[in-house]
Design a protein around this motif. Structure first.
Motif, PDB file in Angstrom:
ATOM      1  N   GLU B 102      36.100  39.312  63.978  1.00 30.91           N
ATOM      2  CA  GLU B 102      36.558  40.683  63.756  1.00 30.91           C
ATOM      3  C   GLU B 102      37.855  40.723  62.972  1.00 30.91           C
ATOM      4  N   GLU B 132      33.143  48.635  52.615  1.00 28.81           N
ATOM      5  CA  GLU B 132      33.159  49.924  53.306  1.00 28.81           C
ATOM      6  C   GLU B 132      32.218  49.879  54.494  1.00 28.81           C
ATOM      7  N   ALA B 134      31.146  50.524  58.833  1.00 23.47           N
ATOM      8  CA  ALA B 134      31.426  49.964  60.141  1.00 23.47           C
ATOM      9  C   ALA B 134      30.999  48.506  60.210  1.00 23.47           C
ATOM     10  N   LYS B 138      29.147  41.442  64.741  1.00 23.45           N
ATOM     11  CA  LYS B 138      30.458  40.886  65.056  1.00 23.45           C
ATOM     12  C   LYS B 138      30.460  39.366  64.976  1.00 23.45           C
ATOM     13  N   GLU B 177      20.202  47.051  67.167  1.00 23.18           N
ATOM     14  CA  GLU B 177      20.073  48.503  67.074  1.00 23.18           C
ATOM     15  C   GLU B 177      20.827  49.035  65.857  1.00 23.18           C
ATOM     16  N   GLU B 181      19.273  50.876  62.417  1.00 20.45           N
ATOM     17  CA  GLU B 181      19.685  52.185  61.915  1.00 20.45           C
ATOM     18  C   GLU B 181      19.982  52.136  60.426  1.00 20.45           C
TER      19      GLU B 181
END
Lengths: 402, 308
Positions: B102, B132, B134, B138, B177, B181
């Motif tokens: 992270e 760019e 989110a 991780k 998940e 998306e």
């Protein structure tokens, strides 16, 4: 290091009280029976659970013991309340919550909305973290199944007018649930004379064990269990009772009741002395949240132009534990949704530190923090490009933001 | 709490070269407000030799941002501009003994500040190409932007493909998940743009449950099936295969070298970021699968610990 650590992160979790541990221990090895069993092993445990349940009902000011449903923690209690309401409130498909709610509620309702199971209204807050009551009134309708708004915010301590909000919810026939994990044990409650239908609490926030919580369900409010498969908790939460934890929570609740006045006097005084002292010693810092109306143990101070994780790491080296609303400490890259909802500027929000006290803190703890913080803040500000140019930084330091 | 290396802690608690460099020849300002960090790098350049003779930094940010900034100054002082341009964020992370996934963006910020400062010195304008979106995966630090670009460029339509192309989801797989998306959204956009046939697009929920495949070690899968390999051939093949794997490990700041071969036991040493990485066992499994495929014989890859 010979100095003892200073723990000021009690909103994250508290130390399990040694009396609580002592109360729990026999129920691991000696009285290990299943409360459901017919024999003596079981009935002794059943009796102890009943006593613990009565103590918890008393702390909440609940009228009946059976209004308490034990869960695996605050998060499970929140999920149970909201999912149940969507089932029992036939024809109602909307949920109202606040922008500063704990992720236990926000993540769930976002998922319900995404999967088309509910429409969600998220009520904004003002710069001091107070709920926009007008927006709330507008969101309420005969479509509202449940309102879930926390009793007090975990980051700033800001207290919401839950009684008023609950009455307004009843005005349109909606259920009212409140996440009170930060409040139980800190503020006296009288739920038998309240409009609140459901309330979540968590054991480890009041010096009880982790892994135990409860949902208060007012008598007459219909509940659909989240977990089925057994008759425990009157069929409302299946699974063999976590007897040691329930009994530990019972002891924690007794201790909280005995120390309730202390929260409003000595704990509050410690918090106020720390807050005033830090603001006096360190410039460009301010308190976030509703200062006049918040939990007695919580204070959230934003130190401008520096970042929270760096502050916490230096505090940790001094043996001081607190937490931060900064993005970098949370494991995600998102800054605190609470401080963002309050429109706290980024340069301050990233440097916000939450100090949360308990009855176990002392004047010596406050002295230690007051001594340690000024050099920490100064060291980091010395390194910050924003600090030296704070008056003109928009002109002089203008990095490319991604 | 983050697991920072001792070196990260040292460079945070006792940062070197923090402060303002008077009459700097080049200044680079970068920042990513999404993580609340910003860095100003100041460099002093000796004109005749084009060498960076001094560097200082000012950083608003977390522990690893400050440590990365300080490490950057240590890495570039004494280097020529050309040499410094070759520096990557991996060099910064490696210098610090690794960064949590992270926190890899902190090293990226360092590299960007360096490019910005050099551009400033040369009188050029530095164009930010920061990622760019989110952070989705991780384990490998893969963000939404990277997944979207890869899906678009390569016409990907399944999570497995995304994992193969970007590594996202290849670790703990809890981000499935999130990947679904992004994939569903980007595929739908591609269908709307006419870049993808509607029946090929990924639709969330329609995907079959993943079945964990049983590993079948095929003895006849390799190239040389007629005769058993000699020891020398075997070692050469192992070396060649390892060479082909190393670049992908190096991209993550890790590395792998062959220590010994005894019969069907292949001893390797993981180095760099692989050491102590919670995914090192997955790495070993991956190396083993590749070697088995290349040699066409059952092999056991054994990690050998570092000997200091």
């Amino acid at each position: 290091m010979t100095v003892s650590p200073v723990y000021l992160d009690n909103n994250a979790t508290t130390r399990c009280d040694p009396e609580v541990v002592a109360a729990m221990l026999p129920f691991f090895t000696e009285q290990f029976g299943n409360a459901s069993s017919m024999h003596a092993f079981g009935s002794e445990v059943g009796g102890a659970i009943a006593k613990a349940r009565r103590a918890l009902a008393d702390l909440l000011g609940a009228e009946f013991d059976h209004e308490i449903v034990y869960t695996g923690g605050g998060t499970e209690a929140d999920s149970t309340a909201i999912l149940s309401a969507l089932e029992t409130q036939t024809g109602r498909t909307e949920i109202i919550t606040s922008a500063v709610e704990h992720p236990a509620v926000l993540t769930l309702v976002a998922h319900l909305e995404k999967t088309g199971r509910a429409k969600v209204h998220v009520i904004p807050v003002d710069a001091r973290g107070r709920l926009d009551i007008e927006a709330y009134a507008r969101a309420l309708s005969d479509k509202t199944a449940i309102v879930s708004i926390m009793w007090a915010n975990n980051e700033t301590g800001t207290i919401f007018p839950v009684e008023q909000l609950a009455r307004m919810a009843h005005g349109v026939g909606a259920l009212f649930h409140t996440d009170a994990v930060q409040v139980v044990g800190k503020i006296p409650m009288d739920l038998k004379n309240s409009a609140i239908d459901m309330l979540s609490l968590s054991g480890h926030k009041l010096h009880g064990p982790k892994g135990i919580g409860a949902l208060y369900v007012r008598k007459g409010v219909r509940l659909r269990p989240l977990i089925r498969g057994g008759h425990q908790e009157r069929g409302r939460r299946a699974g063999t009772e976590n007897a040691p934890a329930i009994i530990g929570l019972g002891k924690a609740v007794e201790l909280a009741a005995a120390h309730m006045a202390q929260e409003q006097t000595t704990v509050k005084a410690l918090r106020d002395r720390l807050e005033a002292g830090l603001l006096q010693r360190i410039g460009n810092s301010f308190v976030t949240g509703d200062v006049e109306n918040r939990l007695p143990n919580t204070c959230n101070i934003a130190f401008e132009y520096i970042e929270g994780e760096a502050i916490l790491l230096l505090m940790n080296r001094e043996g001081i534990a607190a937490s931060s609303g900064s993005a970098c400490t949370s494991g995600s890259l998102e800054p605190s949704h609470v401080l963002r909802a309050m429109n706290i500027p980024y340069t301050a929000a990233h440097g916000a530190i939450r100090f949360s006290f308990s009855r176990e803190n002392s004047e010596g703890d406050v002295d230690r923090v007051l001594e340690a913080m000024p050099p920490i803040i100064e060291k980091l500000r010395d390194m910050s490009p924003f600090w030296r140019e704070r008056d003109v930084h928009t002109a002089a330091f203008n990095p490319t933001y991604a | 709490m983050w697991e920072y290396s001792e070196k990260v802690k040292d460079y945070f608690f006792n940062p070197k070269n923090s402060g303002i460099l008077e009459d700097a020849d080049g200044v680079g300002d970068v920042g990513a407000i999404s993580c609340g960090d910003a860095l100003r790098l100041m460099i002093k350049v000796d004109q005749p030799t084009q060498t960076i003779i001094d560097a200082k930094f000012q950083t608003f940010g977390c522990g690893s941002a400050i440590a990365s900034s300080s490490a950057l100054t240590e890495l570039i002082i004494g280097k020529t501009i050309e040499e410094a341009m070759g520096l990557t964020n991996q060099d910064i992370a490696e210098f610090l003994g690794g960064l949590p996934p992270e926190k890899m963006h902190c090293s990226v910020m360092g590299q960007e500040a360096l490019h910005a400062a050099i551009a400033n010195y040369r009188g050029e304008v530095w164009v930010d190409d920061h990622e760019e979106g989110a952070l989705i995966c991780k384990c490998f630090g893969i963000d939404e932007g990277m997944i979207e670009r890869t899906v678009r460029t390569n016409g990907l339509t399944s999570i497995e493909e995304i994992t193969n192309y970007t590594k996202a989801g290849g670790g703990c797989s809890t981000c499935a998940e999130g990947i679904e998306e992004v994939l569903a959204r980007v595929n739908a956009e591609m269908v709307a743009e006419g870049a993808l046939a509607a029946d090929r697009a990924f639709v969330a929920g329609a995907a079959p449950l993943p079945v964990k495949e049983k590993k079948v070690v095929s003895v006849n899968a390799g190239a040389n099936t007629s005769k058993p390999l000699t020891n020398l051939q075997k070692i050469r093949l192992i070396e060649e295969t390892l060479e082909s794997i190393r670049p992908s490990l190096q991209r993550d700041g890790g590395d792998c070298e062959l220590v010994d071969v005894e019969g069907n036991r292949v001893m390797v040493k993981l180095t760099g970021a692989c050491v102590g990485c919670h995914l090192s066992s997955a790495t070993i499994e991956g190396v083993q699968a590749r070697l088995v495929e290349a040699l066409g014989m059952p092999l056991l890859v054994i990690p050998v610990t570092n000997v200091h």
